[in-house]
Design a protein around this motif. Structure first.
Motif, PDB file in Angstrom:
ATOM      1  N   SER A 152      -5.292  -2.846  -3.754  1.00  0.00           N
ATOM      2  CA  SER A 152      -5.410  -2.600  -2.318  1.00  0.00           C
ATOM      3  C   SER A 152      -6.868  -2.511  -1.863  1.00  0.00           C
ATOM      4  CB  SER A 152      -4.691  -1.294  -1.960  1.00  0.00           C
ATOM      5  OG  SER A 152      -4.968  -0.916  -0.618  1.00  0.00           O
ATOM      6  N   SER A 181       3.014   4.242  -9.008  1.00  0.00           N
ATOM      7  CA  SER A 181       2.062   4.661 -10.035  1.00  0.00           C
ATOM      8  C   SER A 181       2.477   5.961 -10.716  1.00  0.00           C
ATOM      9  CB  SER A 181       0.660   4.804  -9.440  1.00  0.00           C
ATOM     10  OG  SER A 181       0.632   5.797  -8.425  1.00  0.00           O
ATOM     11  N   ASP A 189       0.821  -1.213   0.000  1.00  0.00           N
ATOM     12  CA  ASP A 189       0.000   0.000   0.000  1.00  0.00           C
ATOM     13  C   ASP A 189       0.853   1.260   0.000  1.00  0.00           C
ATOM     14  OD1 ASP A 189      -2.186  -1.629   0.021  1.00  0.00           O
ATOM     15  OD2 ASP A 189      -2.791  -1.200   2.083  1.00  0.00           O
ATOM     16  N   ILE A 242       2.148   2.424  -3.491  1.00  0.00           N
ATOM     17  CA  ILE A 242       1.208   2.681  -4.596  1.00  0.00           C
ATOM     18  C   ILE A 242       1.451   4.045  -5.239  1.00  0.00           C
ATOM     19  CG2 ILE A 242      -1.219   3.156  -5.142  1.00  0.00           C
ATOM     20  CD1 ILE A 242      -1.947   0.860  -3.230  1.00  0.00           C
ATOM     21  N   HIS A 266      -4.757  -0.546  -8.915  1.00  0.00           N
ATOM     22  CA  HIS A 266      -4.077  -1.186  -7.784  1.00  0.00           C
ATOM     23  C   HIS A 266      -4.961  -2.292  -7.210  1.00  0.00           C
ATOM     24  CE1 HIS A 266      -6.470   0.633  -4.579  1.00  0.00           C
ATOM     25  NE2 HIS A 266      -6.202   1.855  -4.992  1.00  0.00           N
TER      26      HIS A 266
END
Length: 232
Positions: free
Chosen positions: A70, A58, A51, A54, A68
């Motif tokens: 998550s 990205s 997490d 991310i 994603h």
């Protein structure tokens, strides 16, 4: 044919790659999240990273559609400047335990309808159940999942510790664990609840507390109070 790139090398990435490799209509490439210099173009780029990574990962991706995996992070936590989405699987993933994706709920979100339909097609290529879940709903289901999975597993660990301390085999509890899991398929958790807390059996509760160490006593007391409060 749907082309996908999966970024990451953890449990989720491994299981997804293995599943997609078995689908004739999918081409899949896996990339380590530390090697982002040369990402191939793809219809969907899936971030199966931690997490906390991310946003940073990205931000380096220029592919047209990035998602994603998550449960607790918003779609807006993606920092790519192209289309965004979420491909979240509501399941626990362990390194050496094969996943039956036909039983996994896929929670999908996208900025645009055509992207959502693409994610839905991708989910149905390996699974059966997909749901349109927005970021706030996904946070809620992720918290609920922590209670029914992570916290429950920790309680199994405590039960195992008590068995070890008293020279008992943990497998003696397996039929009870199985029955509890089966029961809530036909009963609400509230109606399925049994035990000394429901009966307010104070003598049994005291006897249990006398057997436990300090940390176990705290957890037992909190859960007993929570059960009592839920039925009063």
């Amino acid at each position: 044919m749907i082309s996908i790139v999966i970024i990451g090398n953890g449990n989720v990435a491994k299981h997804l790659v293995n599943a997609f490799l078995k689908v004739d209509t999918i081409t899949v490439t896996q990339i380590n999240s530390r090697k982002l210099e040369d990402i191939p173009k793809a219809d969907i780029t899936i971030l199966a990273v931690s997490d906390d990574a991310i946003a940073a990962v990205s931000a380096k991706i220029r592919n047209s559609f990035v998602v994603h995996t998550s449960g607790s992070f918003s779609m807006d936590d993606l920092k790519n400047t192209t289309n965004k989405g979420v491909f979240y699987m509501l399941q626990t993933f362990s390194k050496d335990k094969e996943v039956d994706f036909s039983k996994v709920p896929f929670c999908l979100e996208a900025q645009h309808k055509e992207d959502y339909l693409l994610l839905e097609k991708l989910a149905k290529s390996i699974g059966k159940n997909s749901y349109a879940i927005n970021s706030e709903q996904r946070k809620a289901i992720h918290v609920a999942a922590v209670f029914v999975n992570n916290f429950t597993n920790h309680l199994y660990k405590i039960g195992n510790d008590i068995c070890i301390e008293n020279k008992l085999p943990f497998e003696i509890l397996q039929p009870l664990i199985d029955e509890t899991a089966q029961k809530i398929k036909t009963l609400s958790p509230k109606k399925a609840q049994t035990g000394p807390a429901v009966r307010n059996d104070k003598k049994t509760i005291k006897n249990h507390l006398d057997l436990l160490n300090n940390e176990q006593q705290k957890i037992y007391t909190i859960l007993t109070k929570s059960i009592r409060d839920s039925i009063e």
